[in-house]
Design an enzyme around this catalytic site. Structure first.
Site, PDB file in Angstrom:
ATOM      1  N   SER A   1       7.808  33.247 -11.535  1.00  0.00           N
ATOM      2  CA  SER A   1       7.491  32.640 -10.239  1.00  0.00           C
ATOM      3  C   SER A   1       6.249  33.274  -9.611  1.00  0.00           C
ATOM      4  O   SER A   1       5.136  33.076 -10.098  1.00  0.00           O
ATOM      5  CB  SER A   1       8.707  32.757  -9.324  1.00  0.00           C
TER       6      SER A   1
ATOM      7  N   ASP B   1      -7.202  33.070 -14.730  1.00  0.00           N
ATOM      8  CA  ASP B   1      -8.107  31.933 -14.580  1.00  0.00           C
ATOM      9  C   ASP B   1      -9.445  32.338 -13.976  1.00  0.00           C
ATOM     10  O   ASP B   1     -10.492  31.779 -14.320  1.00  0.00           O
ATOM     11  CB  ASP B   1      -7.455  30.849 -13.716  1.00  0.00           C
TER      12      ASP B   1
ATOM     13  N   LYS C   1       8.660  29.893 -15.009  1.00  0.00           N
ATOM     14  CA  LYS C   1       9.180  29.220 -13.813  1.00  0.00           C
ATOM     15  C   LYS C   1       8.008  28.746 -12.962  1.00  0.00           C
ATOM     16  O   LYS C   1       7.351  29.538 -12.295  1.00  0.00           O
ATOM     17  CB  LYS C   1      10.071  30.161 -13.002  1.00  0.00           C
TER      18      LYS C   1
END
Length: 744
Positions: free
Chosen positions: A468, A479, A493
């Site tokens: 999460s 990224d 998740k």
């Protein structure tokens, strides 16, 4: 309690039929739903079927899913029910939706009552088996994980399962050197304890199990939280509560002090110590003392917690005293207790590489916590993971570390807002995560604060337990090209939950319907992908400690699918594609020579084989051979550890407050050797609360002090990165283009 035990012994000595009849006489009272629970179920169904991200109607099809999940929730290992029990309630399989909407939960509670009856019967049979003799020369085995097994067809089949289970319990104690009499006494006490714990369940527990069967049939991360569970969830997020600062557990019907929080009322009083038994609790100066012997631990905790600055009195039986010894009455004033063991912590590890020292700062973050209420009220000192990490980064800067590692292993998430703000400590400004709600609307959560708390190289250590909010942070760092992601693929998740208080539907302010932790959105990386199912893939992979088939999002049968959306507009903060292969080659070459790393890989392979086989021999000769092999491996490692302790290339940098260097070295050596003994100790056949508390705490301490092979290798990888960046300016300009100072 003794009278109850005597009745059980008499019952199991008779025939199976007579034993069942006797168990009914001493069975726990039948559970019945409360009116507020039937109302809470109705309102929960209306909310879930309308506002959930994956809104599913509560119909016959959903009823069938709830039915199956409820039985599995009660009996996950399929050791109590038989197939006929499920068939007995077959008519209700498609009618649980009507039970919820019609505010009639008699069937779910009847199913639980049957479970309790079966539980009593199975434990009664287990105790009956203790009077027989087992043939440990027979060539048979026991399947210890039955989650995916079929339900036992009949009584003969379930009794055979229990015969093997009890035989395995006996054999474990026998291999640990126990005599038959001691084994029988230990197991009788254990099975009686099972009965005692089951009798402490109440209708709130039963209702929560049933409602979670419903909620989790929609999607894995949707849950119902009863009033008490809701309060505990809130405490876990704000990392504080109002009480005395003692960690409690149940042992032999006593509430025992397991740990005392330093600086808390319990700690500052000097009157309580680990092992003391709390047998009574009184409120204020003159409130009546309530005896808590045999109580559920959460009921005792509720009595001890209370408003800040209020007084609580404890009736305490000292740890080293007999049951008839003199009690002590201890009065404590409750204060706000900070749960520091779950807060961010830092350390500095030095790596020696060809005479050069590289300093890596490690920040371990167990959860993304935030005191929402304190922040809402404008408290400038509200508890926050990001604020704590920012402070630690400032300290690490002063300590002149070369690289920073954020350790998110087993961090199951927490506040989405904290994940966004924590990312902001390592990027200038920009989007961090995208959210899509049930209507398909996409919102972007961004870091809007300019500047970075740390602009040097950074690494993030993850494992299968990183989920999460941990995945949001790790994915954003990856990224942006801001840092290295190291470890194993994360949980997977990719959903967002919110708390929905059902008390808003109550007829009065005192209604206690509980809360729903409900999935309302799916989050996406800024590159457009999602961590759902697939998790975050590390740049440099370490051995996987977990079984992906049984742990992680992909292990759920109703998880949301992987998908993608349009990428957000963002400017990368760095480019790691050139440095990752260089670091990976150094890593692979190093671990080939690292004996500890090879030991770890051997252990992982052994565990994977055992998990796949899912069988354990009940033949004493075979088990003794397995035990001897394990002990030989442990001794070999212990011998090697003692020989190489002084030549390790890693050093944990200690503050001036620590003991002198010579004493610390001796202590470290002792801890490392004790850690190996603790981690590799021979199975003693006991469960946690059957060991002496001091022995259990010593074993836990040894495990904590054991060499962290994966952390150590990760630190070495980051030290390699520092070396490369300081020797290759072109590479440094790509990895850290926005660093305040170029690498030197």
């Amino acid at each position: 309690m003794k009278k109850q035990m005597m009745l059980v012994v008499l019952a199991v000595a008779m025939s199976a039929q007579a034993g069942a009849a006797q168990s009914e006489k001493i069975a726990a009272p039948l559970m019945k739903p409360a009116a507020q629970q039937t109302q809470a179920a109705l309102w929960a169904s209306r909310v879930l079927s309308r506002y959930h991200y994956k809104a599913v109607p509560l119909d016959d099809a959903m009823s069938e899913k709830i039915f199956d999940r409820y039985f599995k929730s009660l009996d996950a290992e399929k050791l109590f029910f038989v197939q006929g029990d499920l068939e007995q309630f077959a008519a209700a399989r498609g009618k649980l939706d009507d039970a919820i909407t019609g505010e009639n939960l008699s069937v779910p509670f009847a199913i639980y009552n049957l479970y309790q009856q079966r539980f009593d019967e199975r434990i009664g049979y287990a105790r009956e088996l203790l009077k027989s003799k087992f043939d440990f020369a027979a060539d048979e085995s026991y399947q210890y994980d039955r989650e995916k097994a079929a339900w036992p067809k009949n009584e003969d089949e379930v009794r055979e399962l229990w015969r093997k289970r009890v035989k395995n319990d006996w054999l474990r104690l026998k291999l640990a050197g126990k005599e038959d009499k001691a084994i029988r006494e230990t197991l009788e006490k254990r099975y009686d304890s099972y009965l005692g714990r089951s009798r402490k369940l109440n209708n709130e527990d039963v209702f929560q199990i049933f409602m979670n069967a419903y909620a989790m049939s929609i999607e894995p991360h949707t849950n119902y939280l009863g009033p008490r569970a809701s309060e505990n969830f809130d405490i876990s997020m704000r990392l504080s509560l109002e009480g005395i600062g003692a960690v409690l557990q149940t042992r032999d019907e006593y509430t025992v002090i397991r740990e005392i929080v330093p600086g808390s009322p319990a700690g500052l009083s000097g009157k309580l110590k680990v092992g003391d038994r709390i047998v009574g609790v009184g409120q204020g100066d003159v409130g009546a003392m309530t005896e808590v012997l045999g109580w559920r631990i959460d009921d005792v905790v509720t009595l001890i917690r209370g408003a800040k600055d209020s007084l609580v009195r404890l009736d305490v039986l000292p740890a080293d005293a007999g049951p008839d010894a003199k009690h002590a009455t201890i009065a404590l004033v409750r204060k706000k207790i900070s749960m520091e063991e779950q807060a961010a912590k830092k350390s500095v590890i030095e790596v020696r590489d060809n005479g050069v020292k590289r300093r890596v700062g490690v920040i371990a973050l167990p959860t993304f916590y935030q005191d929402f209420e304190a922040r809402r009220k404008g408290d400038k000192d509200y508890k926050s993971a990001t604020r704590d990490v920012a402070r630690l980064l400032g300290e690490l800067k002063k300590e002149k570390v070369d690289n920073v590692l954020i350790d998110l292993r087993n961090n199951g998430g927490g506040s989405l807002n904290e994940a966004v703000e924590l990312t902001g400590l390592f990027i200038d400004k920009g989007p961090v995560v995208q959210q899509r709600n049930a209507e398909g609307k996409i919102e972007i959560e961004s870091d809007t604060s300019p500047g970075m708390a740390w602009d040097g190289p950074v690494g993030v250590l993850i494992n299968r337990g990183s989920a999460s909010a941990s995945e949001i942070f790790a994915a954003a760092i990856q990224d942006y090209g801001r840092g290295l992601i190291i470890g194993e693929a994360s949980f997977g998740k990719g959903t967002v939950q919110t708390l929905f208080n059902l008390d808003r539907f109550g007829p009065s302010d005192k209604a206690r319907y509980g809360e729903l932790k409900m999935t309302i959105a799916q989050f996406f990386r800024i590159n457009g992908g999602t961590t759902q199912l697939r998790g975050v893939t590390p740049d440099i992979k370490l051995p996987a400690m977990s079984d992906g088939d049984s742990f992680g999002e992909s292990s759920y049968d109703n998880a949301l699918p992987w998908t993608s959306i349009k990428p957000a507009l963002f400017v990368p903060a760095g480019e790691l594609k050139d440095i990752v292969p260089l670091l990976d080659r150094k890593h692979e070459a190093r671990v080939l020579k690292d004996k500890d790393f090879q030991y770890l890989q051997e252990d992982i392979a052994l565990i994977a084989k055992q998990r796949k086989d899912n069988l354990i021999s009940l033949n004493e000769t075979v088990r003794r051979k397995e035990r001897d092999t394990q002990e030989a491996r442990a001794k070999l490692r212990e011998k090697r550890l003692a020989a190489v302790t002084g030549g390790d290339d890693l050093t944990v940098v200690l503050s001036q407050k620590d003991l002198q260097k010579q004493a610390l070295v001796k202590k470290a050596v002792a801890k490392k050797i004790a850690a190996v003994k603790g981690a590799m100790r021979t199975d003693d056949g006991l469960q946690g609360d059957e060991r002496a508390l001091t022995a259990e705490l010593d074993a836990e301490s040894a495990a904590k002090n054991a060499k962290d092979v994966l952390l150590n290798e990760t630190v070495r990888i980051l030290a390699d990165e520092v070396a490369l960046l300081k020797t290759d300016t072109r590479l440094a300009s790509r990895v850290l283009p926005y660093a305040a100072e170029p690498a030197k």
